[in-house]
Design a protein around this motif. Structure first.
Motif, PDB file in Angstrom:
ATOM      1  N   ASN A   1       0.813  -1.223   0.000  1.00 58.46           N
ATOM      2  CA  ASN A   1       0.000   0.000   0.000  1.00 58.46           C
ATOM      3  C   ASN A   1       0.846   1.272   0.000  1.00 58.46           C
ATOM      4  O   ASN A   1       0.394   2.330   0.441  1.00 58.46           O
ATOM      5  CB  ASN A   1      -0.977   0.011   1.187  1.00 58.46           C
ATOM      6  CG  ASN A   1      -2.036  -1.050   1.072  1.00 58.46           C
ATOM      7  OD1 ASN A   1      -2.441  -1.412  -0.028  1.00 58.46           O
ATOM      8  ND2 ASN A   1      -2.471  -1.576   2.200  1.00 58.46           N
TER       9      ASN A   1
ATOM     10  N   THR B   1      -0.652   5.191  -3.943  1.00 57.20           N
ATOM     11  CA  THR B   1      -2.073   5.497  -3.914  1.00 57.20           C
ATOM     12  C   THR B   1      -2.755   4.818  -5.096  1.00 57.20           C
ATOM     13  O   THR B   1      -2.116   4.423  -6.068  1.00 57.20           O
ATOM     14  CB  THR B   1      -2.297   7.016  -3.956  1.00 57.20           C
ATOM     15  OG1 THR B   1      -1.580   7.571  -5.054  1.00 57.20           O
ATOM     16  CG2 THR B   1      -1.805   7.658  -2.672  1.00 57.20           C
ATOM     17  N   GLU B   2      -4.085   4.714  -5.031  1.00 59.88           N
ATOM     18  CA  GLU B   2      -4.803   3.842  -5.949  1.00 59.88           C
ATOM     19  C   GLU B   2      -4.724   4.287  -7.403  1.00 59.88           C
ATOM     20  O   GLU B   2      -4.774   3.461  -8.311  1.00 59.88           O
ATOM     21  CB  GLU B   2      -6.261   3.733  -5.511  1.00 59.88           C
ATOM     22  CG  GLU B   2      -6.431   2.984  -4.196  1.00 59.88           C
ATOM     23  CD  GLU B   2      -7.868   2.955  -3.736  1.00 59.88           C
ATOM     24  OE1 GLU B   2      -8.692   3.643  -4.382  1.00 59.88           O
ATOM     25  OE2 GLU B   2      -8.169   2.266  -2.764  1.00 59.88           O
TER      26      GLU B   2
ATOM     27  N   ASN C   1      -1.783  12.291  -3.477  1.00 56.40           N
ATOM     28  CA  ASN C   1      -3.013  11.661  -3.949  1.00 56.40           C
ATOM     29  C   ASN C   1      -2.918  11.207  -5.404  1.00 56.40           C
ATOM     30  O   ASN C   1      -3.464  10.172  -5.778  1.00 56.40           O
ATOM     31  CB  ASN C   1      -4.183  12.639  -3.794  1.00 56.40           C
ATOM     32  CG  ASN C   1      -4.415  13.024  -2.354  1.00 56.40           C
ATOM     33  OD1 ASN C   1      -4.920  12.231  -1.571  1.00 56.40           O
ATOM     34  ND2 ASN C   1      -4.034  14.239  -1.986  1.00 56.40           N
ATOM     35  N   THR C   2      -2.225  11.978  -6.221  1.00 57.15           N
ATOM     36  CA  THR C   2      -2.119  11.636  -7.634  1.00 57.15           C
ATOM     37  C   THR C   2      -0.909  12.330  -8.239  1.00 57.15           C
ATOM     38  O   THR C   2      -0.410  13.315  -7.683  1.00 57.15           O
ATOM     39  CB  THR C   2      -3.403  12.041  -8.395  1.00 57.15           C
ATOM     40  OG1 THR C   2      -3.386  11.498  -9.717  1.00 57.15           O
ATOM     41  CG2 THR C   2      -3.545  13.551  -8.460  1.00 57.15           C
TER      42      THR C   2
ATOM     43  N   TYR D   1       1.669  12.738   1.839  1.00 56.01           N
ATOM     44  CA  TYR D   1       0.705  11.858   1.180  1.00 56.01           C
ATOM     45  C   TYR D   1       0.391  12.490  -0.174  1.00 56.01           C
ATOM     46  O   TYR D   1      -0.128  13.602  -0.243  1.00 56.01           O
ATOM     47  CB  TYR D   1      -0.559  11.742   2.027  1.00 56.01           C
ATOM     48  CG  TYR D   1      -1.555  10.719   1.548  1.00 56.01           C
ATOM     49  CD1 TYR D   1      -2.198  10.855   0.316  1.00 56.01           C
ATOM     50  CD2 TYR D   1      -1.883   9.617   2.327  1.00 56.01           C
ATOM     51  CE1 TYR D   1      -3.111   9.922  -0.128  1.00 56.01           C
ATOM     52  CE2 TYR D   1      -2.812   8.680   1.900  1.00 56.01           C
ATOM     53  CZ  TYR D   1      -3.425   8.842   0.683  1.00 56.01           C
ATOM     54  OH  TYR D   1      -4.343   7.912   0.249  1.00 56.01           O
TER      55      TYR D   1
ATOM     56  N   GLY E   1      -2.174   6.365  -8.620  1.00 56.37           N
ATOM     57  CA  GLY E   1      -0.985   7.173  -8.511  1.00 56.37           C
ATOM     58  C   GLY E   1       0.194   6.807  -9.363  1.00 56.37           C
ATOM     59  O   GLY E   1       1.331   7.004  -8.938  1.00 56.37           O
TER      60      GLY E   1
ATOM     61  N   THR F   1       2.710   8.227  -3.574  1.00 55.90           N
ATOM     62  CA  THR F   1       2.736   7.307  -2.444  1.00 55.90           C
ATOM     63  C   THR F   1       1.955   7.839  -1.248  1.00 55.90           C
ATOM     64  O   THR F   1       1.625   9.018  -1.156  1.00 55.90           O
ATOM     65  CB  THR F   1       4.176   7.024  -1.980  1.00 55.90           C
ATOM     66  OG1 THR F   1       4.672   8.171  -1.271  1.00 55.90           O
ATOM     67  CG2 THR F   1       5.078   6.706  -3.156  1.00 55.90           C
ATOM     68  N   VAL F   2       1.719   6.909  -0.332  1.00 60.04           N
ATOM     69  CA  VAL F   2       1.075   7.219   0.936  1.00 60.04           C
ATOM     70  C   VAL F   2       2.176   7.525   1.956  1.00 60.04           C
ATOM     71  O   VAL F   2       2.679   6.654   2.644  1.00 60.04           O
ATOM     72  CB  VAL F   2       0.217   6.037   1.420  1.00 60.04           C
ATOM     73  CG1 VAL F   2      -0.452   6.358   2.751  1.00 60.04           C
ATOM     74  CG2 VAL F   2      -0.815   5.662   0.365  1.00 60.04           C
TER      75      VAL F   2
END
Length: 207
Positions: free
Chosen positions: A119, A122-123, A167-168, A165, A125, A140-141
């Protein structure tokens, strides 16, 4: 039905098989490399979401990953996101449940990339340099943006984002030396392809 923008012979077809109600629905993604004459199953999902990304064109649906074959994308649960290369139509990358995969034959076979912490990304990313399909930026997170120049076989830190963090991340298709990162603190910009980041540059942004 999704057509690869750089390869007019390649079609991706997403279908749903409804069995005993919504809880048993199965979504399957098929690839045709000969303009739809023949099809091969490349991904099967159930109760998650599968998305195909190519520039601003995308195809999304719902499903959960189940075991179908030796395809590594079938054995990890969670959302799957596919990213297509501008530079090489056979090169695809996928993010699913903390893992990144690569395919160099249009999605027929896949290999797992060098692992990072589960994880980390990011989804939505990942961004592929349109000039070089082996150069990837990963949002990344809590680790800023990571960069790979080896087609996801290795990853390196970038500078200017710290442990934010992200997000994109996006690469300007008209000038790939310019990249953008969207963080919880605002937008950042890079003028060297994502190695060094400046910001936040929030003037004119609503919030």
């Amino acid at each position: 039905l999704f057509t690869h923008e750089k390869d007019n012979d390649s079609f991706y077809l997403h279908v749903v098989d409804i069995i005993n109600g919504d809880n048993q629905d199965t979504w399957q993604t098929y690839l045709s490399s000969d303009k739809g004459r023949n099809w091969n199953l490349i991904i099967q999902t159930r109760k998650a979401r599968t998305q195909f990304y190519k520039g601003e064109n995308y195809f999304s649906s719902s499903g959960h990953v189940t075991g179908v074959s030796d395809n590594p994308l079938d054995i990890y649960g969670g959302e799957q996101h596919l990213y297509f290369s501008d530079e090489n139509s056979d090169t695809l990358y996928s993010y699913s449940f903390g893992y990144v995969f690569s395919s160099y034959n249009g999605g027929t076979t896949w290999k797992k990339c060098v692992p990072v912490d589960l994880n980390t990304f990011t989804e939505t990313g990942l961004a592929i340099d349109p000039r070089n399909s082996e150069r990837i930026l990963g949002a990344t997170v809590g680790q800023g943006v990571l960069i790979s120049t080896t087609g996801c076989d290795s990853w390196s830190d970038t500078y200017g984002l710290g442990n934010q963090y992200v997000n994109t991340v996006a690469i300007d298709p008209n000038n790939p030396d310019i990249a953008y990162a969207g963080t919880d603190n605002g937008a950042y910009i890079s003028y060297d392809g994502g190695n060094y980041w400046r910001g936040p540059v929030n003037d004119g942004l609503l919030g």
